[in-house]
Design an enzyme around this catalytic site. Structure first.
Site, PDB file in Angstrom:
ATOM      1  N   SER A 159      18.013   1.159  62.604  1.00  0.00           N
ATOM      2  CA  SER A 159      17.857  -0.290  62.480  1.00  0.00           C
ATOM      3  C   SER A 159      17.514  -0.658  61.035  1.00  0.00           C
ATOM      4  CB  SER A 159      16.783  -0.758  63.471  1.00  0.00           C
ATOM      5  OG  SER A 159      16.745  -2.156  63.544  1.00  0.00           O
ATOM      6  N   LYS A 177      20.517  -6.282  63.909  1.00  0.00           N
ATOM      7  CA  LYS A 177      19.460  -5.262  64.032  1.00  0.00           C
ATOM      8  C   LYS A 177      18.323  -5.751  64.930  1.00  0.00           C
ATOM      9  CE  LYS A 177      21.359  -2.174  61.210  1.00  0.00           C
ATOM     10  NZ  LYS A 177      21.979  -0.940  61.687  1.00  0.00           N
TER      11      LYS A 177
HETATM   12  C1  HXC Z   1      32.249 -12.452  52.983  1.00  0.00           C
HETATM   13  C2  HXC Z   1      33.453 -10.881  54.145  1.00  0.00           C
HETATM   14  C3  HXC Z   1      33.077  -9.871  53.217  1.00  0.00           C
HETATM   15  C4  HXC Z   1      32.230 -10.247  52.133  1.00  0.00           C
HETATM   16  C5  HXC Z   1      34.353  -8.976  54.739  1.00  0.00           C
HETATM   17  N1  HXC Z   1      34.247 -10.268  55.057  1.00  0.00           N
HETATM   18  N2  HXC Z   1      33.670  -8.701  53.608  1.00  0.00           N
HETATM   19  N3  HXC Z   1      33.041 -12.159  54.041  1.00  0.00           N
HETATM   20  N4  HXC Z   1      31.846 -11.550  52.054  1.00  0.00           N
HETATM   21  N5  HXC Z   1      31.838  -9.363  51.215  1.00  0.00           N
HETATM   22  C6  HXC Z   1      34.851 -10.974  56.181  1.00  0.00           C
HETATM   23  C7  HXC Z   1      36.348 -10.952  56.127  1.00  0.00           C
HETATM   24  O1  HXC Z   1      36.840 -11.983  55.253  1.00  0.00           O
HETATM   25  C8  HXC Z   1      36.687 -11.235  57.594  1.00  0.00           C
HETATM   26  O2  HXC Z   1      36.476 -12.576  57.912  1.00  0.00           O
HETATM   27  C9  HXC Z   1      35.626 -10.477  58.336  1.00  0.00           C
HETATM   28  O3  HXC Z   1      34.555 -10.285  57.398  1.00  0.00           O
HETATM   29  C10 HXC Z   1      36.088  -9.111  58.819  1.00  0.00           C
HETATM   30  O4  HXC Z   1      36.597  -8.392  57.715  1.00  0.00           O
HETATM   31  P1  HXC Z   1      37.557  -7.138  57.896  1.00  0.00           P
HETATM   32  O5  HXC Z   1      37.755  -6.532  56.571  1.00  0.00           O
HETATM   33  O6  HXC Z   1      38.756  -7.561  58.678  1.00  0.00           O
HETATM   34  O7  HXC Z   1      36.689  -6.259  58.881  1.00  0.00           O
HETATM   35  P2  HXC Z   1      36.641  -4.718  59.112  1.00  0.00           P
HETATM   36  O8  HXC Z   1      37.843  -4.035  58.575  1.00  0.00           O
HETATM   37  O9  HXC Z   1      36.356  -4.561  60.515  1.00  0.00           O
HETATM   38  O10 HXC Z   1      35.417  -4.249  58.209  1.00  0.00           O
HETATM   39  C11 HXC Z   1      34.097  -4.444  58.593  1.00  0.00           C
HETATM   40  C12 HXC Z   1      33.220  -4.766  57.388  1.00  0.00           C
HETATM   41  C13 HXC Z   1      33.388  -3.756  56.286  1.00  0.00           C
HETATM   42  C14 HXC Z   1      31.764  -4.806  57.883  1.00  0.00           C
HETATM   43  C15 HXC Z   1      33.596  -6.130  56.866  1.00  0.00           C
HETATM   44  O11 HXC Z   1      32.575  -4.093  55.175  1.00  0.00           O
HETATM   45  C16 HXC Z   1      33.102  -2.359  56.733  1.00  0.00           C
HETATM   46  O12 HXC Z   1      33.892  -1.748  57.426  1.00  0.00           O
HETATM   47  N6  HXC Z   1      31.995  -1.765  56.365  1.00  0.00           N
HETATM   48  C17 HXC Z   1      31.655  -0.402  56.814  1.00  0.00           C
HETATM   49  C18 HXC Z   1      30.716   0.275  55.929  1.00  0.00           C
HETATM   50  C19 HXC Z   1      29.479  -0.517  55.730  1.00  0.00           C
HETATM   51  O13 HXC Z   1      29.484  -1.738  55.622  1.00  0.00           O
HETATM   52  N7  HXC Z   1      28.384   0.134  55.638  1.00  0.00           N
HETATM   53  C20 HXC Z   1      27.128  -0.545  55.381  1.00  0.00           C
HETATM   54  C21 HXC Z   1      26.083   0.383  55.578  1.00  0.00           C
HETATM   55  S1  HXC Z   1      24.603  -0.226  54.863  1.00  0.00           S
HETATM   56  P3  HXC Z   1      37.699 -13.664  58.009  1.00  0.00           P
HETATM   57  O14 HXC Z   1      37.033 -14.943  58.401  1.00  0.00           O
HETATM   58  O15 HXC Z   1      38.320 -13.701  56.644  1.00  0.00           O
HETATM   59  O16 HXC Z   1      38.615 -13.132  59.062  1.00  0.00           O
HETATM   60  C22 HXC Z   1      23.806  -0.964  56.089  1.00  0.00           C
HETATM   61  C23 HXC Z   1      22.384  -1.258  55.784  1.00  0.00           C
HETATM   62  C24 HXC Z   1      21.841  -2.264  56.737  1.00  0.00           C
HETATM   63  O17 HXC Z   1      24.310  -1.220  57.110  1.00  0.00           O
HETATM   64  C25 HXC Z   1      20.393  -2.543  56.491  1.00  0.00           C
HETATM   65  C26 HXC Z   1      20.079  -3.077  55.154  1.00  0.00           C
HETATM   66  C27 HXC Z   1      18.643  -3.013  54.729  1.00  0.00           C
END
Ligand code: HXC
Length: 292
Positions: A159, A177
């Site tokens: 989380s 979360k």
């Molecule tokens: C605004 C965004 C964006 C950004 C994506 N979107 N990135 N909007 N700012 N930076 C929007 C897109 O325009 C789209 O909306 C929607 O989000 C979905 O995007 P997709 O690329 O189609 O989604 P997908 O391929 O499923 O990717 C999911 C994701 C991506 C979350 C957007 O970043 C991902 O796969 N991440 C995986 C790895 C990750 O994020 N790890 C983080 C770990 S750190 P529209 O309206 O245009 O359709 C962590 C720490 C948490 O979690 C705790 C912190 C303290």
């Protein structure tokens, strides 16, 4: 401090080397920085593991590397699995049971997140984060439930602390979360009578992780300034918390949240946070006041 573990962890740590012999852990997001080190610690202490991820190459490579940590360790990487798709997760579970024989521990660690303010966050973007972080966590337990019941296993959700107060640019993950914590609490109550424990680990600022590099632009000295213990966390801090929660030492611990953040959330947005710890130290070091 390295971001991954090696054999020296077994000598250095407080844990028995064969603590998890015969156990199998199923980890979503296991190729990412936080969950990978959780897998490494459990494997180093005797467990076998299935690493689940979306990226095939990254997942398989991580599994191969983790397997080298302990002679005889079996670690399989199962890529092309999206936690949003419950059927694909079910196939990963079937493969794990087929190849490793059982599942005792489940880590729901797959996460998606990015910095974005409310004004620019689309409904679909919000949904994507909720789907990966919250629905994905639910799906992970759903598909492993039969194994957890059979083996009186344990669940660990990864989380965060940012839903304990209001954090800008983190609306989606904060909401997700908060839901993950609620899910864990309810599962602890529902599944406790079956001998299944459910807990949550909430990392703070952990150096060298994907979360830190994605979400924080601050330098290390700036980032650690507001951490009471005055350092960033290490992946080993996460490993130790994980080992504890799966170990017999935590056999009476369920429905709990283990915050591993050096005390950071306690000061994160409170009054005086901007000047922390300067104003605090000034007061502590100032000449003694009047009355006791
Ligand atoms: C605004 C965004 C964006 C950004 C994506 N979107 N990135 N909007 N700012 N930076 C929007 C897109 O325009 C789209 O909306 C929607 O989000 C979905 O995007 P997709 O690329 O189609 O989604 P997908 O391929 O499923 O990717 C999911 C994701 C991506 C979350 C957007 O970043 C991902 O796969 N991440 C995986 C790895 C990750 O994020 N790890 C983080 C770990 S750190 P529209 O309206 O245009 O359709 C962590 C720490 C948490 O979690 C705790 C912190 C303290």
């Amino acid at each position: 401090m390295p971001n991954t573990l090696d054999q020296s962890y077994v000598q250095r740590s407080a844990w028995r080397p064969d603590l998890f012999a015969g156990k199998v852990v199923f980890i979503t997001g296991g190729a990412g920085s936080i969950c990978r080190v959780q897998a490494e610690a459990l494997v180093l202490l005797g467990a076998n593991a299935a690493i689940i991820g979306r990226n095939v190459e990254k997942t398989e490579a991580a599994a191969k590397e983790i397997a080298t940590l302990r002679p005889g360790a079996k670690v399989i990487g199962i890529g092309a699995i999206d936690v949003r798709k419950v059927q694909s997760l079910k196939e990963a579970v079937d493969k794990t049971v087929q190849e490793l024989g059982r599942i005792d521990f489940v880590i729901a660690g797959a996460a998606g997140n990015f910095l974005c303010d409310f004004n620019h966050l689309s409904s679909n973007a919000f949904k994507s984060i909720i789907d990966i972080d919250l629905l994905g966590s639910f799906n992970t337990v759903k598909v492993t439930f039969d194994q957890l019941r059979k083996n009186k296993g344990a669940i660990l959700f990864v989380s965060a602390t940012l839903h304990y107060y209001g954090v800008p640019f983190q609306i989606g993950v904060g909401a997700a979360k908060a839901g993950v914590d609620a899910l864990s609490n309810a599962l602890a109550v529902e599944l406790g009578p079956l001998g299944i424990r459910s807990n949550t680990l909430a990392p703070g600022k952990i150096q060298g992780t994907e979360g830190m590099s994605r979400l924080s632009k601050a330098s290390e000295s700036e980032a650690k300034r507001t951490v009471p213990l005055q350092r960033l966390g290490t992946t080993e801090d996460i490993a130790d918390g994980t080992v504890y929660l799966f170990s017999p030492a935590a056999s009476y611990v369920t429905g709990d949240v283990l915050v591993v953040d050096g005390g950071n959330w306690q000061v994160s947005s409170g009054i005086g946070a901007n000047d922390y710890p300067v104003t605090l130290l000034d007061a502590i070091n100032a000449p003694k006041g009047g009355k006791l």
